[in-house]
Write an enzyme that holds these catalytic residues in place. Structure first.
Site, PDB file in Angstrom:
ATOM      1  N   SER A 111     -12.815   1.129   6.334  1.00 39.05           N
ATOM      2  CA  SER A 111     -12.039   0.587   5.228  1.00 39.05           C
ATOM      3  C   SER A 111     -12.031  -0.920   5.357  1.00 39.05           C
ATOM      4  O   SER A 111     -12.663  -1.483   6.242  1.00 39.05           O
ATOM      5  CB  SER A 111     -10.609   1.114   5.259  1.00 39.05           C
ATOM      6  OG  SER A 111      -9.915   0.462   6.309  1.00 39.05           O
ATOM      7  N   LYS A 112     -11.281  -1.564   4.482  1.00 39.26           N
ATOM      8  CA  LYS A 112     -11.245  -3.030   4.489  1.00 39.26           C
ATOM      9  C   LYS A 112     -10.765  -3.592   5.821  1.00 39.26           C
ATOM     10  O   LYS A 112     -11.110  -4.702   6.192  1.00 39.26           O
ATOM     11  CB  LYS A 112     -10.325  -3.523   3.367  1.00 39.26           C
ATOM     12  CG  LYS A 112     -10.928  -3.272   2.005  1.00 39.26           C
ATOM     13  CD  LYS A 112     -10.653  -4.445   1.077  1.00 39.26           C
ATOM     14  CE  LYS A 112     -11.486  -4.372  -0.180  1.00 39.26           C
ATOM     15  NZ  LYS A 112     -10.855  -3.640  -1.247  1.00 39.26           N
ATOM     16  N   ARG A 113      -9.982  -2.789   6.536  1.00 36.73           N
ATOM     17  CA  ARG A 113      -9.466  -3.260   7.818  1.00 36.73           C
ATOM     18  C   ARG A 113     -10.590  -3.579   8.798  1.00 36.73           C
ATOM     19  O   ARG A 113     -10.409  -4.322   9.743  1.00 36.73           O
ATOM     20  CB  ARG A 113      -8.558  -2.196   8.460  1.00 36.73           C
ATOM     21  CG  ARG A 113      -7.171  -2.127   7.867  1.00 36.73           C
ATOM     22  CD  ARG A 113      -6.379  -1.008   8.501  1.00 36.73           C
ATOM     23  NE  ARG A 113      -6.957   0.306   8.260  1.00 36.73           N
ATOM     24  CZ  ARG A 113      -7.586   1.037   9.142  1.00 36.73           C
ATOM     25  NH1 ARG A 113      -7.729   0.591  10.370  1.00 36.73           N
ATOM     26  NH2 ARG A 113      -8.084   2.215   8.821  1.00 36.73           N
TER      27      ARG A 113
END
Ligand code: GLU
Length: 448
Positions: free
Chosen positions: A220-222
């Site tokens: 994910s963006k993390r």
């Protein structure tokens, strides 16, 4: 039976840039098309009118070009199956919806068209990666309370839904192999029901493994950079990202990890893609990127390093291409990213950066006379300014003057590069040229 050549497609929604997951899917489609001599279609799934933008579409196309993935048909490359944006294909969606309505397999309610999910039908497919999958129709589309949920195919606003449009497009574009992320496995039974209701043969499905971050959580963006352009800015080569992404879920039978595009095309097999989740390991990316840079011809590498030097405030335009390419060759594969290569080699383009790092304060007045004598003689008497000649000269000199390689070479490295580590100091000196070495040594009062 004639074996059809694969017609595959990458079908991004232009609601964001090309992120790593999308690039991975695009790459595997491209590899399969190129390996088999099939056709790679780019289809823009822009039915989400609110979130789709032309800018995102453009950045997806640019991202694919950056990765070196070309397509045979697409929005900017009309073939005989266009248009290549879903927004241009509305007639098709209407035509097949009318067919389903006429045959009683769909119904209208509140202005939307629903596909009626049948009961008691076993849906099966053989995924090229995940193997045999079967699910009962009543489990394929369910409400929260577990009851069957009919599938909206045309929304109230007249736009088709994903699960419906994808079937109509893949069919009308003669797509025979659907390669996409594993998050779509759950949609596949619904799509098969629609194929069957229309009396159509579903394509072969190949779902790619899930990509996990290093923490083993779904990507994910993390997990840092999302768009492929972020990877460019972080110092990764298109060939590095290409090679690295190809290894997420696949590897050549030989176990070879570093390969060119041509080799990947040659070796790629859909049947050797694994369903085991793949981990996005940045150490691995660094390694692969470095290996790809090592394989690059120095003038070609120069093309990618040059903008990073400029960004650092250096002036590559004041040097010849041959000098800079030769400097990169001298670097001998040091540096894992283009940023590191640019930084590690900065002293070939500027003495200012050396002066900022090194002040020669550790050279005591006792040590100075010997160093001055040696550097003076080296720069004046070493006939040829080559690493080999300098090495022979130095070995003879230290033997005759009871000195050591360490004693004379360490300060020389510092004075020339401002760094503790560098390629061989005589290689660096040869690359800088005799005059520039004299200038640098003279600045530090190290010439006798
Ligand atoms: N537009 C869909 C997506 O971006 C395409 C999925 C598919 O390949 O069927 O996920």
């Amino acid at each position: 039976m004639t074996i059809e050549k694969p017609r595959v497609r990458f079908a991004p929604s232009p609601t964001g840039t090309l992120h790593i997951g999308g690039a991975h899917t695009a790459l595997f489609n491209w590899l399969w098309a190129r390996h088999t001599g099939g056709t790679f279609v780019l289809r823009i799934e822009d039915t989400d009118r609110e979130r789709s933008t032309k800018e995102f579409e453009q950045s997806i196309l640019d991202g694919m070009r950056w990765m070196g993935l070309d397509w045979d048909e697409g929005p900017d490359k009309e073939g005989s199956y266009g248009p290549y944006r879903q927004s241009g294909r509305m007639e098709n969606y209407k035509k097949y919806a009318d067919q389903l309505l006429a045959s009683g397999l769909a119904y209208e309610q509140d202005g939307a068209v629903f596909f009626k999910v049948p009961e008691g039908k076993l849906i099966t497919f053989d995924d090229a990666v995940y193997g045999h999958i079967e699910v009962m129709s009543e489990k394929a589309s369910v409400n929260q309370d577990g009851t069957i949920k009919d599938i909206v195919i045309i929304k109230k606003d007249g736009m088709p839904t994903y699960n419906y449009a994808v079937v109509i497009d893949d069919h009308t574009m003669d797509i025979n192999t659907v390669i996409r992320g594993e998050d779509h496995i759950i949609n596949t039974p619904k799509q098969i029901l629609i194929y069957q209701a229309l009396g159509l043969e579903p394509p072969t499905f190949a779902h790619l493994p899930m990509i996990l971050g290093k923490d083993k959580k779904k990507l994910s963006k993390r997990h840092g950079a999302t768009s492929v352009f972020d990877y460019n800015d972080m110092g990764y080569l298109p060939d590095g990202v290409f090679n690295f992404l190809a290894l997420l879920g696949w590897s050549p039978r030989s176990g070879q990890e570093i390969f060119s595009r041509e080799e990947a095309v040659e070796l790629f097999e859909l049947s050797s893609v694994t369903k085991k989740p793949a981990v996005l390991d940045m150490d691995k990316l660094n390694f692969v990127n470095q290996e790809q840079m090592k394989r690059m011809e120095p003038h070609k590498l120069l093309g990618v390093i040059r903008p990073f030097w400029t960004k650092m405030g250096l002036k590559p335009e004041t040097f010849s291409d041959d000098y800079l390419a030769s400097a990169l060759h001298t670097m001998g594969g040091r540096g894992q990213t283009t940023i590191e290569v640019a930084e590690y080699s900065d002293y070939f383009l500027s003495f200012d950066v050396v002066r900022e790092r090194y002040d020669a304060s550790e050279i005591t007045e006792e040590k100075r006379p010997l160093l001055k004598k040696f550097y003076g003689e080296l720069t004046e008497k070493c006939a040829e300014w080559t690493p080999e000649a300098m090495e022979i000269f130095t070995k003879e000199w230290i033997a005759a003057n009871e000195s050591s390689m360490k004693e004379v070479a360490l300060p020389l490295r510092w004075a020339l590069t401002g760094r503790k580590v560098s390629p061989g100091v005589f290689e660096v000196a040869a690359q800088l040229g005799r005059e520039e070495c004299k200038n640098r040594l003279n600045y530090y009062n190290l010439l006798g």
